[in-house]
Design a protein around this motif. Structure first.
Motif, PDB file in Angstrom:
ATOM      1  N   THR A 277     -46.285  -8.120  77.113  1.00 49.11           N
ATOM      2  CA  THR A 277     -46.090  -8.653  75.760  1.00 49.11           C
ATOM      3  C   THR A 277     -46.453  -7.645  74.673  1.00 49.11           C
ATOM      4  O   THR A 277     -46.610  -6.464  74.941  1.00 49.11           O
ATOM      5  CB  THR A 277     -46.927  -9.927  75.566  1.00 49.11           C
ATOM      6  N   ASP A 279     -45.670  -6.158  70.573  1.00 53.40           N
ATOM      7  CA  ASP A 279     -44.625  -5.937  69.580  1.00 53.40           C
ATOM      8  C   ASP A 279     -44.205  -4.482  69.556  1.00 53.40           C
ATOM      9  O   ASP A 279     -45.052  -3.587  69.577  1.00 53.40           O
ATOM     10  CB  ASP A 279     -45.175  -6.350  68.202  1.00 53.40           C
ATOM     11  N   SER A 298     -37.882  -8.855  77.246  1.00 55.54           N
ATOM     12  CA  SER A 298     -37.698  -9.797  76.140  1.00 55.54           C
ATOM     13  C   SER A 298     -39.006 -10.459  75.731  1.00 55.54           C
ATOM     14  O   SER A 298     -39.106 -11.013  74.633  1.00 55.54           O
ATOM     15  CB  SER A 298     -36.678 -10.876  76.530  1.00 55.54           C
ATOM     16  N   SER A 301     -41.900  -8.484  71.559  1.00 61.00           N
ATOM     17  CA  SER A 301     -41.147  -8.654  70.314  1.00 61.00           C
ATOM     18  C   SER A 301     -40.386  -7.371  70.016  1.00 61.00           C
ATOM     19  O   SER A 301     -40.982  -6.337  69.743  1.00 61.00           O
ATOM     20  CB  SER A 301     -42.100  -8.975  69.160  1.00 61.00           C
ATOM     21  N   TYR A 306     -34.288  -9.764  73.091  1.00 56.79           N
ATOM     22  CA  TYR A 306     -35.236 -10.508  72.249  1.00 56.79           C
ATOM     23  C   TYR A 306     -34.481 -11.394  71.270  1.00 56.79           C
ATOM     24  O   TYR A 306     -33.449 -11.014  70.715  1.00 56.79           O
ATOM     25  CB  TYR A 306     -36.143  -9.549  71.489  1.00 56.79           C
ATOM     26  N   PHE A 308     -34.859 -13.536  67.754  1.00 58.62           N
ATOM     27  CA  PHE A 308     -35.675 -13.629  66.549  1.00 58.62           C
ATOM     28  C   PHE A 308     -35.794 -15.069  66.082  1.00 58.62           C
ATOM     29  O   PHE A 308     -34.844 -15.842  66.129  1.00 58.62           O
ATOM     30  CB  PHE A 308     -35.064 -12.780  65.430  1.00 58.62           C
ATOM     31  N   GLN A 309     -36.984 -15.403  65.610  1.00 58.84           N
ATOM     32  CA  GLN A 309     -37.213 -16.728  65.059  1.00 58.84           C
ATOM     33  C   GLN A 309     -36.842 -16.807  63.584  1.00 58.84           C
ATOM     34  O   GLN A 309     -36.598 -17.882  63.054  1.00 58.84           O
ATOM     35  CB  GLN A 309     -38.683 -17.129  65.243  1.00 58.84           C
ATOM     36  N   ASP A 313     -37.310 -11.322  59.628  1.00 59.75           N
ATOM     37  CA  ASP A 313     -38.111 -10.405  60.450  1.00 59.75           C
ATOM     38  C   ASP A 313     -37.334  -9.149  60.842  1.00 59.75           C
ATOM     39  O   ASP A 313     -37.934  -8.120  61.165  1.00 59.75           O
ATOM     40  CB  ASP A 313     -38.566 -11.100  61.739  1.00 59.75           C
ATOM     41  N   TRP A 345     -30.171  -8.123  70.984  1.00 63.37           N
ATOM     42  CA  TRP A 345     -30.906  -8.905  69.989  1.00 63.37           C
ATOM     43  C   TRP A 345     -30.008  -9.968  69.366  1.00 63.37           C
ATOM     44  O   TRP A 345     -28.818  -9.750  69.112  1.00 63.37           O
ATOM     45  CB  TRP A 345     -31.432  -8.006  68.879  1.00 63.37           C
TER      46      TRP A 345
END
Length: 452
Positions: A277, A279, A298, A301, A306, A308-309, A313, A345
């Motif tokens: 994990t 970033d 993935s 971050s 990955y 995105f929320q 960002d 992405w």
């Protein structure tokens, strides 16, 4: 059931030996063409004269013969064992890295012979055996698998411990119909000179902490090892030696990939399909000083695939990638995803910025792509993640450039202009938008399209 000791790959009687070649399957007669070695006057079993005249004979020891044999392959060395001196020399010979493959009963038996006759073998590749033959189960095996293979003939993999000078070891299954290793095998982690380790073994149980047994390890290649556990920080004991780390398809490996950021020799780092994990934006100017290739999962971050929320960002991630590419332009070339696909992405379906497509209208632009026009790099939100747009239903937003526009006098300016025109073909619907429109803006665009 154990292997049949009455069917070995070699037969020895005095100085007469037959050896089965693992590469050709032929039997070699060690004394078939060589005359009997003369008994040395000195009475030493480790010396032989190189001339018949006792006054001029030069005596060569087994140590010196071992140096000569070091230029030959393991097959040729075994064939050269025609007398006691040469057999003693073979035991001392540091065998070149020629990659002895164990993938059949015949080659396993050959390895069993070499465990005594050629213990300084440096490169061994252990593959699955043929159907009906398995390597003996280790500690804490999968009992279901053990019962399934109960009637198979088993072979003792612990014989590997005899090869104390191993530099390269590969353990890899080659068929879904055969079992490679089942359980724990501590004996496989006792090679202090090992430089290269490759393991692809679905049922072998072990932990990254066990790698501390290889203090000079340079290359670590672990592919599809679902039973492998451990924290990436365990590799810190190898900080000063590791040059390549590939841990792919090992979902129980976790930790912070930045624990390796100060490894001075690390050139390749691939952690695809692990639980590592943190970033990608954590990478700083002096992080990974020698890195040439990077692939993150993935779960990181900014890693491959990955999601995105939040749309807001994305710019900071793109800035990080740009900085990394300026430092190492080929950093992502080994990834499964081309740079233009932005590592797969996209916007997450759980994002509050996500909304559904209006039927009959272009898809919302929730996929990211890098745009390379000449020497200029940029990125854009798109409807699809490939270059084969359906220009009626697949569109892209405006390009967000990361590099300045090249000078009109530069060599690649014309190529840049032509490539920009190509990308502009899919920009009509979202013209003026550098990021996906809000849902309300999107619905209005769809209504305007129907009206016009």
């Amino acid at each position: 059931m154990t292997s049949d000791d009455n069917n070995p790959s070699s037969y020895t009687g005095g100085d007469h030996q037959l050896l089965l070649s693992s590469s050709t399957g032929r039997l070699f007669d060690m004394n078939s063409s060589a005359p009997p070695a003369p008994e040395p006057e000195t009475g030493s079993r480790n010396e032989i004269p190189l001339a018949d005249d006792d006054d001029t004979a030069e005596v060569v020891s087994a140590d010196e013969v071992a140096i000569i044999l070091g230029f030959l392959s393991h097959v040729d060395i075994m064939r050269a064992r025609v007398c006691t001196t040469w057999r003693d020399a073979a035991k001392k010979t540091l065998v070149p890295l020629t990659g002895f493959k164990v993938n059949s009963v015949r080659s396993f038996n050959a390895m069993r012979v070499m465990a005594t006759a050629l213990p300084n073998l440096q490169d061994i590749k252990i593959y699955s055996l043929v159907r009906g033959h398995i390597y003996a189960s280790g500690e804490d095996p999968d009992e279901r698998l053990a019962r399934y293979h109960a009637n198979d003939i088993s072979h003792d993999i612990n014989i590997l411990s005899n090869f104390t000078k191993l530099r390269s070891l590969e353990i890899s299954w080659t068929s879904v119909y055969t079992l490679l290793l089942n359980g724990r095998y501590p004996v496989l982690f006792n090679f202090p000179l090992l430089r290269i380790l490759r393991i692809c073994a679905r049922h072998m149980k072990w932990d990254l902490e066990m790698l501390s047994a290889f203090p000079v390890l340079k290359e670590l290649d672990l592919l599809s090892n679902p039973q492998l556990t451990g924290n990436l920080s365990s590799l810190r004991t190898l900080k000063d030696t590791l040059e390549k780390v590939t841990i792919e398809g090992c979902q129980r490996v976790h930790g912070n990939y930045m624990d390796l950021a100060d490894f001075p020799r690390l050139k390749v780092l691939d952690l695809s399909e692990t639980a590592v994990t943190v970033d990608i934006r954590d990478i700083r100017e002096h992080s990974f000083p020698g890195l040439e290739s990077l692939c993150l999962p993935s779960s990181v971050s900014g890693g491959s695939d990955y999601q995105f929320q939040s749309i807001s960002d994305v710019p900071s991630f793109m800035h990080t990638i740009h900085v990394l590419l300026q430092r190492t332009p080929t950093l992502f070339e080994e990834n499964d995803y081309d740079l233009s696909d932005a590592f797969g992405w996209s916007l997450s379906e759980d994002s509050p910025d996500m909304y559904d497509r209006e039927i009959g209208s272009p898809f919302p632009p929730f996929v990211l792509r890098f745009i390379q026009a000449g020497s200029r790099l940029g990125w854009s939100w798109c409807s699809y993640d490939d270059e084969d747009y359906d220009y009626e239903y697949g569109c892209q937003c405006e390009i967000n450039w990361l590099d300045p526009e090249p000078s009109s006098e530069s060599d690649d300016y014309e190529a840049y202009i032509e490539e920009v025109k190509h990308f502009e073909r899919g920009r009509d619907f979202y013209r003026g938008y550098n990021e996906p429109p809000t849902e309300m803006e999107y619905r209005r665009l769809c209504e305007d399209r129907e009206t016009n």
